[in-house]
Design a protein around this motif. Structure first.
Motif, PDB file in Angstrom:
ATOM      1  N   PHE A  11       1.565   3.691  -6.072  1.00  0.00           N
ATOM      2  CA  PHE A  11       1.693   2.415  -5.379  1.00  0.00           C
ATOM      3  C   PHE A  11       2.664   1.531  -6.148  1.00  0.00           C
ATOM      4  O   PHE A  11       3.062   1.860  -7.287  1.00  0.00           O
ATOM      5  N   ILE A  12       3.071   0.444  -5.527  1.00  0.00           N
ATOM      6  CA  ILE A  12       4.068  -0.461  -6.106  1.00  0.00           C
ATOM      7  C   ILE A  12       3.431  -1.805  -6.428  1.00  0.00           C
ATOM      8  O   ILE A  12       2.607  -2.318  -5.657  1.00  0.00           O
ATOM      9  N   LEU A  13       3.813  -2.364  -7.562  1.00  0.00           N
ATOM     10  CA  LEU A  13       3.375  -3.704  -7.960  1.00  0.00           C
ATOM     11  C   LEU A  13       4.600  -4.590  -8.170  1.00  0.00           C
ATOM     12  O   LEU A  13       5.590  -4.148  -8.762  1.00  0.00           O
ATOM     13  N   THR A  83      -2.174  -8.213  -4.542  1.00  0.00           N
ATOM     14  CA  THR A  83      -1.512  -7.310  -5.487  1.00  0.00           C
ATOM     15  C   THR A  83      -0.812  -6.130  -4.827  1.00  0.00           C
ATOM     16  O   THR A  83       0.363  -5.869  -5.065  1.00  0.00           O
ATOM     17  N   VAL A  84      -1.546  -5.390  -4.013  1.00  0.00           N
ATOM     18  CA  VAL A  84      -1.011  -4.140  -3.483  1.00  0.00           C
ATOM     19  C   VAL A  84      -1.455  -3.946  -2.039  1.00  0.00           C
ATOM     20  O   VAL A  84      -2.569  -4.284  -1.671  1.00  0.00           O
ATOM     21  N   ASN A  85      -0.562  -3.431  -1.214  1.00  0.00           N
ATOM     22  CA  ASN A  85      -0.881  -3.142   0.176  1.00  0.00           C
ATOM     23  C   ASN A  85      -0.750  -1.653   0.489  1.00  0.00           C
ATOM     24  O   ASN A  85      -1.618  -1.052   1.083  1.00  0.00           O
ATOM     25  N   HIS A  86       0.370  -1.078   0.059  1.00  0.00           N
ATOM     26  CA  HIS A  86       0.661   0.311   0.430  1.00  0.00           C
ATOM     27  C   HIS A  86       0.336   1.266  -0.715  1.00  0.00           C
ATOM     28  O   HIS A  86       0.854   1.126  -1.825  1.00  0.00           O
ATOM     29  N   VAL A  87      -0.523   2.248  -0.446  1.00  0.00           N
ATOM     30  CA  VAL A  87      -0.878   3.284  -1.407  1.00  0.00           C
ATOM     31  C   VAL A  87      -0.575   4.636  -0.774  1.00  0.00           C
ATOM     32  O   VAL A  87      -0.926   4.879   0.384  1.00  0.00           O
ATOM     33  N   GLU A  88       0.099   5.515  -1.505  1.00  0.00           N
ATOM     34  CA  GLU A  88       0.454   6.832  -0.980  1.00  0.00           C
ATOM     35  C   GLU A  88      -0.219   7.941  -1.774  1.00  0.00           C
ATOM     36  O   GLU A  88      -0.390   7.831  -2.998  1.00  0.00           O
ATOM     37  N   ILE A  89      -0.557   9.019  -1.087  1.00  0.00           N
ATOM     38  CA  ILE A  89      -1.064  10.212  -1.750  1.00  0.00           C
ATOM     39  C   ILE A  89       0.110  10.991  -2.330  1.00  0.00           C
ATOM     40  O   ILE A  89       1.150  11.141  -1.690  1.00  0.00           O
TER      41      ILE A  89
END
Length: 225
Positions: A11-13, A83-89
């Motif tokens: 994920f991106i911060l 903080t974070v919205n998009h999380v990828e596997i």
């Protein structure tokens, strides 16, 4: 629908959306993570914008299979709601790790700015070697290399092979864990090579014998009995 569960995520911060002690807070989670250098030199494709908004990429290794929602909620509880919205596997941990500095094949192909590996932050004993695995072609190549090393260096058992890899592994770019896997999977075939070396009278010690008169290193692979 059943949501997919996994152990490896990214994920991106963004610096303006996280607290100043964000690294320390993430570490308290007890999860292995690798954090990229600040990506502040990524070229933007938006007209009138030279660089993308500065950001960090985080590689997150969960202890058990969980959903992306679970990771997102956990990070929000730790660092804040925005903080974070998009999380990828992540399917390939090694590739995701290389992307932290834009050293992955895809990033190189796109000619992305390369960041310094020295600026990667590792939390909770993250070790990329745990997640790097060999494909079938690499295993075949390593098997052939091991067979050649046994013959060329007159190794007579697996213990001597391990000693040899400990001493010369970096030279041949091989790791003990990979060698151990090959030995385990091919124990019968390699035992024949070890036995052949022993029957021919070879005894590997790993020690270099130096001729005191000439200063030359004497081959100690074979002893007279």
């Amino acid at each position: 629908m059943t949501k997919i569960k996994a152990r490896n995520f990214t994920f991106i911060l963004y610096p303006d959306s996280i607290p100043s002690d964000w690294r320390e807070r993430l570490e308290t989670l007890g999860i292995c993570m690798a954090i990229s250098p600040l990506h502040d030199q990524d070229k933007s494709t938006v007209e009138g914008q030279t660089y993308k908004k500065p950001h960090y990429h985080v590689l997150y290794i969960a202890k058990n299979p969980v959903t992306t929602d679970a990771i997102r909620n956990k990070i929000k509880r730790c660092l804040g709601d925005k903080t974070v919205n998009h999380v990828e596997i992540v399917d390939n941990v090694q590739n995701a790790y290389l992307y932290l500095t834009h050293e992955s094949k895809d990033a190189k192909r796109k000619n992305k700015h390369v960041y310094s590996r020295a600026d990667i932050t590792l939390l909770n004993d993250f070790d990329i070697d745990r997640y790097v695995t060999l494909d079938d072609a690499q295993k075949k190549d390593l098997k052939i290399l091991i067979m050649n090393l046994i013959n060329e260096n007159h190794l007579v058992n697996a213990a001597h092979l391990i000693d040899f890899v400990n001493e010369h592994g970096k030279e041949y770019q091989i790791r003990n864990r990979d060698v151990a896997e090959i030995v385990y999977q091919n124990a019968g075939g390699l035992r024949l090579l070890f036995d052949a070396q022993y029957q021919m009278g070879y005894r590997y010690t790993g020690d270099k014998i130096i001729n005191k008169e000439t200063g030359e290193i004497v081959d100690n692979g074979k002893t007279d009995e």
